[in-house]
Design a protein around this motif. Structure first.
Motif, PDB file in Angstrom:
ATOM      1  N   PRO A   8       0.792  -1.240   0.000  1.00 25.05           N
ATOM      2  CA  PRO A   8       0.000   0.000   0.000  1.00 25.05           C
ATOM      3  C   PRO A   8       0.826   1.292   0.000  1.00 25.05           C
ATOM      4  O   PRO A   8       0.502   2.221  -0.746  1.00 25.05           O
ATOM      5  CB  PRO A   8      -0.842  -0.105   1.276  1.00 25.05           C
ATOM      6  N   GLY A   9       1.873   1.375   0.790  1.00 21.26           N
ATOM      7  CA  GLY A   9       2.661   2.615   0.856  1.00 21.26           C
ATOM      8  C   GLY A   9       3.236   3.023  -0.486  1.00 21.26           C
ATOM      9  O   GLY A   9       2.968   4.137  -0.971  1.00 21.26           O
ATOM     10  N   PRO A  10       4.019   2.152  -1.126  1.00 21.22           N
ATOM     11  CA  PRO A  10       4.563   2.513  -2.440  1.00 21.22           C
ATOM     12  C   PRO A  10       3.486   2.697  -3.508  1.00 21.22           C
ATOM     13  O   PRO A  10       3.593   3.573  -4.360  1.00 21.22           O
ATOM     14  CB  PRO A  10       5.476   1.345  -2.786  1.00 21.22           C
ATOM     15  N   ARG A  11       2.436   1.872  -3.449  1.00 23.05           N
ATOM     16  CA  ARG A  11       1.356   1.991  -4.434  1.00 23.05           C
ATOM     17  C   ARG A  11       0.698   3.370  -4.334  1.00 23.05           C
ATOM     18  O   ARG A  11       0.479   4.040  -5.350  1.00 23.05           O
ATOM     19  CB  ARG A  11       0.322   0.886  -4.222  1.00 23.05           C
ATOM     20  N   LEU A  12       0.408   3.812  -3.118  1.00 24.15           N
ATOM     21  CA  LEU A  12      -0.212   5.128  -2.934  1.00 24.15           C
ATOM     22  C   LEU A  12       0.736   6.247  -3.354  1.00 24.15           C
ATOM     23  O   LEU A  12       0.306   7.254  -3.928  1.00 24.15           O
ATOM     24  CB  LEU A  12      -0.646   5.299  -1.479  1.00 24.15           C
ATOM     25  N   ALA A  13       2.025   6.077  -3.093  1.00 28.32           N
ATOM     26  CA  ALA A  13       3.010   7.094  -3.482  1.00 28.32           C
ATOM     27  C   ALA A  13       3.093   7.233  -5.000  1.00 28.32           C
ATOM     28  O   ALA A  13       3.177   8.353  -5.527  1.00 28.32           O
ATOM     29  CB  ALA A  13       4.378   6.756  -2.897  1.00 28.32           C
ATOM     30  N   VAL A  14       3.065   6.111  -5.711  1.00 33.54           N
ATOM     31  CA  VAL A  14       3.112   6.174  -7.178  1.00 33.54           C
ATOM     32  C   VAL A  14       1.838   6.811  -7.721  1.00 33.54           C
ATOM     33  O   VAL A  14       1.893   7.644  -8.628  1.00 33.54           O
ATOM     34  CB  VAL A  14       3.353   4.772  -7.793  1.00 33.54           C
TER      35      VAL A  14
END
Length: 153
Positions: A37-43
């Motif tokens: 979730p963290g990297p996905r939301l950042a992208v």
């Protein structure tokens, strides 16, 4: 000559907007599903943030060139065919939906991300996706109407 420039700008704007939505929903989102979730939301934050800034410029160009063509080429609404009226209605709805996205769920997404609330950010991003899906369907229908109505008979 100026009419051709307006038409080219209008078509390119539509390609950028509708194509960008199709890419975001049909390619980017599924590809990011493999990320945490963290990297996905950042992208999503980076990609959609850039895309929405582009559309803030493209949308007024589309509207202005559309009106310029309506007034200069067709002589106003009276001289315009059904497809022009349909495109005009879709343009107003799509612009309103876009403004609703960036002032509503997109703003909520950015705020939730800033405070580190990933579940709230994901929920807001889901609302963004739903509204972008609505605009994509409208954009594809409008493209079909434009192509269909362009040739008489």
């Amino acid at each position: 000559m100026l009419g051709k420039l307006f038409y080219v700008l209008h078509v390119l704007g539509a390609v950028i907007w509708v194509g960008g939505m199709a890419f975001a929903l049909l390619a980017l989102r599924p590809a990011l599903a493999t990320l945490e979730p963290g990297p996905r939301l950042a992208v999503h934050d980076g990609a959609l943030g850039r895309f929405f800034r582009i559309i803030w410029h493209v949308m007024p160009i589309l509207l202005l060139t559309g009106y310029a063509l309506l007034l200069g080429w067709y002589g106003g609404f009276v001289g315009a065919g059904w497809h022009i009226h349909a495109m005009h209605l879709a343009a107003i709805i799509m612009a309103a939906v876009f403004v609703g996205i960036v002032t509503g769920p997109w703003k909520d997404f950015r705020a939730a991300l800033a405070r580190g609330d990933q579940p709230a950010a994901a929920a807001a991003l889901g609302r963004v996706r739903q509204l972008v899906s609505v605009n994509l369907v409208l954009g594809l229908l409008t493209t079909g109407v434009a192509a269909w109505g362009r040739f008489p008979g």
